[in-house]
Scaffold this active site. Structure first.
Site, PDB file in Angstrom:
ATOM      1  N   TYR A 161       7.710  -8.302 -12.415  1.00  0.00           N
ATOM      2  CA  TYR A 161       8.167  -7.009 -12.820  1.00  0.00           C
ATOM      3  C   TYR A 161       7.417  -6.380 -14.215  1.00  0.00           C
ATOM      4  O   TYR A 161       7.437  -7.103 -15.051  1.00  0.00           O
ATOM      5  CB  TYR A 161       9.493  -7.155 -13.206  1.00  0.00           C
ATOM      6  CG  TYR A 161      10.457  -7.455 -12.272  1.00  0.00           C
ATOM      7  CD1 TYR A 161      10.031  -7.440 -10.652  1.00  0.00           C
ATOM      8  CD2 TYR A 161      11.686  -8.279 -12.284  1.00  0.00           C
ATOM      9  CE1 TYR A 161      10.914  -7.738  -9.707  1.00  0.00           C
ATOM     10  CE2 TYR A 161      12.462  -8.629 -10.942  1.00  0.00           C
ATOM     11  CZ  TYR A 161      11.899  -8.429  -9.854  1.00  0.00           C
ATOM     12  OH  TYR A 161      12.753  -8.851  -8.733  1.00  0.00           O
TER      13      TYR A 161
ATOM     14  N   HIS B 265       9.331 -16.031  -4.953  1.00  0.00           N
ATOM     15  CA  HIS B 265       9.806 -14.558  -4.861  1.00  0.00           C
ATOM     16  C   HIS B 265       9.441 -14.196  -3.316  1.00  0.00           C
ATOM     17  O   HIS B 265      10.426 -13.171  -2.838  1.00  0.00           O
ATOM     18  CB  HIS B 265       8.908 -13.637  -5.776  1.00  0.00           C
ATOM     19  CG  HIS B 265       9.197 -12.432  -5.947  1.00  0.00           C
ATOM     20  ND1 HIS B 265       8.994 -11.662  -7.261  1.00  0.00           N
ATOM     21  CD2 HIS B 265      10.350 -11.802  -5.368  1.00  0.00           C
ATOM     22  CE1 HIS B 265       9.657 -10.716  -7.154  1.00  0.00           C
ATOM     23  NE2 HIS B 265      10.554 -10.313  -6.421  1.00  0.00           N
TER      24      HIS B 265
ATOM     25  N   PRO C 280      22.988  -4.292  -4.220  1.00  0.00           N
ATOM     26  CA  PRO C 280      24.463  -4.527  -3.624  1.00  0.00           C
ATOM     27  C   PRO C 280      24.650  -2.851  -3.686  1.00  0.00           C
ATOM     28  O   PRO C 280      25.522  -2.587  -2.772  1.00  0.00           O
ATOM     29  CB  PRO C 280      25.104  -5.170  -4.680  1.00  0.00           C
ATOM     30  CG  PRO C 280      24.508  -5.194  -5.897  1.00  0.00           C
ATOM     31  CD  PRO C 280      23.002  -5.217  -5.832  1.00  0.00           C
TER      32      PRO C 280
ATOM     33  N   ARG D 192      19.804   0.296  -3.663  1.00  0.00           N
ATOM     34  CA  ARG D 192      19.058   1.156  -4.391  1.00  0.00           C
ATOM     35  C   ARG D 192      19.425   2.457  -4.788  1.00  0.00           C
ATOM     36  O   ARG D 192      18.299   3.462  -4.902  1.00  0.00           O
ATOM     37  CB  ARG D 192      17.506   1.146  -3.473  1.00  0.00           C
ATOM     38  CG  ARG D 192      17.187  -0.259  -3.220  1.00  0.00           C
ATOM     39  CD  ARG D 192      15.690  -0.080  -2.595  1.00  0.00           C
ATOM     40  NE  ARG D 192      15.331  -1.145  -2.271  1.00  0.00           N
ATOM     41  CZ  ARG D 192      14.566  -2.377  -2.667  1.00  0.00           C
ATOM     42  NH1 ARG D 192      14.381  -2.186  -3.999  1.00  0.00           N
ATOM     43  NH2 ARG D 192      14.262  -3.667  -2.309  1.00  0.00           N
TER      44      ARG D 192
ATOM     45  N   ALA E 172      25.380   4.609  -4.826  1.00  0.00           N
ATOM     46  CA  ALA E 172      25.856   4.930  -6.119  1.00  0.00           C
ATOM     47  C   ALA E 172      25.613   6.243  -6.398  1.00  0.00           C
ATOM     48  O   ALA E 172      25.782   6.747  -7.977  1.00  0.00           O
ATOM     49  CB  ALA E 172      25.003   3.763  -7.196  1.00  0.00           C
ATOM     50  N   GLY E 173      25.542   7.275  -5.764  1.00  0.00           N
ATOM     51  CA  GLY E 173      25.404   8.553  -5.840  1.00  0.00           C
ATOM     52  C   GLY E 173      24.117   8.938  -6.462  1.00  0.00           C
ATOM     53  O   GLY E 173      24.135  10.249  -6.975  1.00  0.00           O
TER      54      GLY E 173
END
Length: 336
Positions: free
Chosen positions: A58, A124, A204, A207, A211-212
């Site tokens: 990351y 990973h 969860p 992506r 979640a709007g």
């Protein structure tokens, strides 16, 4: 610091909801300012989160540095996990499960995290050119040297998990899981339950789909969703029909879509720990509130009906990325 319900992660006891730190400087367009990211990490500690998930990949290591800098100023005990096998070598993304590469990556993580011991390190991805036994063996040696405390796997199948477990007890398996992504239900969730392995559910809220956060395919530069078939047209318009029905269901129960998704994930098993990621303190607070939300029994069937086969079109990853995934695929799953 607030006290959240807890769950077992190998030898550790952690908050039932963790924090996925990736999007603070990787994969979702322009990252937030460092001060804002640190403020969010501090708020997570205040809210009772004790599990923080990062990776060598990351931000070319910057995510590990950021998390270490933020948590260094806090006295509260936390469990920090990171990942190897995927890394950047000479500025290029690399997948290498050979023992020497794993050792090199973990040593780099130790340096970036400013520590001599990391609680848990995941493989990973599965490097299909290297037997899983050899990759796990490298982490076993690092554990024996006191450099890591436990071993995990990410995006791997039940068969691979069992092979790894035969080498050394696996503490955690991490894969994508939400009302939209059900692949772990084919075999991995049951394998983890049987073997006493924690299942860490990343994304969860799918992506941002649950979640709007996704209403059209107008992603910022370097947002990985722009390369994911289910987040691009014509699939996205089709998929949003199911999302609209799901959003309405959440509203009827007085929850945000993200809260419903996280509460649903928690309810699927006591060995499951969701690790949503966010750049918004307000959304973080909403997510954490889901830890104590009870769901009516009939809501599970309603969610299953909304996301019945065919409701979501398109693969989870673009073809090149999908080739690195070892998890089982659903019957008829669209991998195009």
């Amino acid at each position: 610091m607030t006290l959240l319900p807890t769950r077992a992660l190998g030898p550790y006891t952690v908050s039932s909801i963790g924090l996925g730190c990736m999007n603070l400087n990787h994969a979702y367009g322009v990252p937030p300012q460092e001060a804002d990211a640190i403020a969010l990490l501090h708020r997570a500690v205040d809210l009772g989160i004790t599990l923080f998930d990062t990776a060598a990949l990351y931000g070319l290591g910057d995510n590990e540095r950021l998390v270490a800098k933020a948590l260094a100023t806090r006295s509260e005990p936390v469990t920090l996990t990171t990942k190897c096998v995927l890394d950047f070598v000479d500025g290029k993304r690399s997948l290498n499960g050979a023992p020497d590469a794993i050792t090199r990556t973990v040593e780099g993580s130790l340096d970036r995290l400013g520590t001599d011991h990391i609680a848990l390190v995941y493989l990973h991805r599965l490097d299909k050119k290297v037997p899983i036994e050899e990759s796990v063996g490298a982490l076993v040696r690092l554990k024996e040297a006191g450099k890591i405390g436990a071993i995990g796997l990410s995006e791997m199948s039940a068969a691979t998990i069992r092979r790894a477990q035969a080498v050394h007890p696996i503490a955690a398996v991490q894969s994508e899981y939400s009302p939209v992504v059900r692949n772990p239900e084919l075999a991995v969730l049951d394998a983890c339950r049987e073997l006493g392995i924690a299942f860490v559910a990343f994304s969860p809220v799918a992506r941002g789909l649950l979640a709007g956060a996704v209403r059209k395919a107008d992603y910022a530069a370097h947002d990985i969703r722009a390369q994911m078939p289910r987040f691009t047209e014509p699939n996205l318009t089709h998929n949003l029909q199911a999302v609209d029905a799901y959003d309405a269901l959440a509203a009827r129960h007085g929850m945000t879509p993200a809260q419903l998704s996280i509460a649903w994930t928690l309810a699927r098993g006591e060995h499951i720990i969701p690790i949503p990621g966010t750049r918004s303190i307000r959304h973080l607070e909403e997510d954490v509130a889901a830890a104590t939300m009870a769901l009516p029994e009939d809501i599970f069937a309603e969610i299953d009906a909304i996301f019945a086969p065919g409701a979501i079109r398109g693969a989870r990853y673009a073809a090149a990325m999908q080739a690195q995934i070892d998890t089982e695929t659903l019957p008829g799953e669209d991998l195009a």
